[in-house]
Design a protein around this motif. Sequence first.
Motif, PDB file in Angstrom:
ATOM      1  N   LEU B   7       0.854  -1.187   0.000  1.00 22.76           N
ATOM      2  CA  LEU B   7       0.000   0.000   0.000  1.00 22.76           C
ATOM      3  C   LEU B   7       0.889   1.236   0.000  1.00 22.76           C
ATOM      4  N   ALA B  11      -1.425   5.015   3.737  1.00 20.94           N
ATOM      5  CA  ALA B  11      -2.485   4.026   3.950  1.00 20.94           C
ATOM      6  C   ALA B  11      -1.990   2.917   4.874  1.00 20.94           C
ATOM      7  N   VAL B  67      -8.037   1.137  -1.447  1.00 23.03           N
ATOM      8  CA  VAL B  67      -6.781   1.578  -2.044  1.00 23.03           C
ATOM      9  C   VAL B  67      -6.257   0.512  -3.010  1.00 23.03           C
ATOM     10  N   SER B  70      -8.448   0.366  -6.057  1.00 23.30           N
ATOM     11  CA  SER B  70      -8.694   1.752  -6.487  1.00 23.30           C
ATOM     12  C   SER B  70     -10.152   1.982  -6.903  1.00 23.30           C
TER      13      SER B  70
END
Lengths: 165, 121, 93
Positions: B7, B11, B67, B70
């Motif tokens: 990540l 994050a 994340v 996405s």
Amino acid sequence: MSALRRVVPYPLLFLALLAMWLLLQQSVAPGTLIFGALVALGGCWAMVALSPQPARIRRIGAAVRLAGRVFVDVFRSNLAVGTIVLGGEHRRTHSGFMTLRLELTNRYGLAVLAIVMTCTPGTLWVHYDPMRRTLLLHVLDLVDESEWVRLIKLRYETLLLEIFE
Amino acid sequence: MSGAPELPLWAALLVSFLVLAGAVITLIGAVGLLRLPDFYSRTHAPSLGATLGVGCILVGSMITFSVLQSRFLVHELLIATFVTITTPVTLMLLARAALYRDRVERTGSAPETDPEPTELR
Amino acid sequence: MSAMILAWSLTIAQILLGLAMACAAVRFTIGPRAQDRILGMDTFYINAMLLFLTIGIGSGRTLYFEAALVIGLLGFVATVALAKFLMRGEVIE
């Protein structure tokens, strides 16, 4: 409108069930949408058989304020219960039962109050007596009963009365 | 140890903090289950893990998957809603069952009748 | 670097959750009464659900999410059934 009402008796429930299905499948493909709509319709029609009391939220603003208060209180009461658990012997022996009188009689309002009481650790909803309209609680940190009565009645019940009655 | 997703640093730090906080809160709740003296006090302990513990870890999971893929992934909200609705039901049923049993068997750990209502002053 | 941080904190969180499950298991074993055991079991289920979620974060796949949901459901149903059993002394009326 009435034709739509007949096909989808509970539009909000329909949308909630559809959203749940899409979240579970994690996609918005047409096939998933159609099958989700069928599942949601089935759920709505099952609800007709139960014929629940209609719930009406009168004040959206009050509901948002209540959510904000509960969000803050979750952190506060988690901290309070955490310190009691990790604290010394004398802190852990102040628990006890208490009763308080509620003005709230709406079933959904009581259900929301029960969820709020459980979401904020330290208070446990034990029994609501609909005849005497009293609520039996168990409180972990029972030093001053009137403090808890003030918290529940002024902080939550006034808003719930605004929302549901 | 290996195989943790790659990540961005912000994050990773945020998720690490949330997951650790959730785990510590849940552990405090479970320790309370051991340390508190009687049954009714002990019922307060697991709700620590079921509120803030579950909340922290679910938000961490939401951030990770949003994340990673996405796109906005919030299917953890299902577990959050589910736990919020079911915890009151289980605790209330358990407390009422315990109260009933204590009153029938007269163990003395619960009041025989409800205490008088405390009025708002 | 970031994978390293995440991996370490997830491992620590999993150990903490394992300890929490151990606490619940101890309460389940020592009782002293049936309601204490059921409370321990309920906590055990919720902690197991959280453990699965952390494993899911570590693997980067959403597969564990479904497992966690099923564990939560099973825990709820089991606890409600057992609480009803305590109240009445029979599961199916």
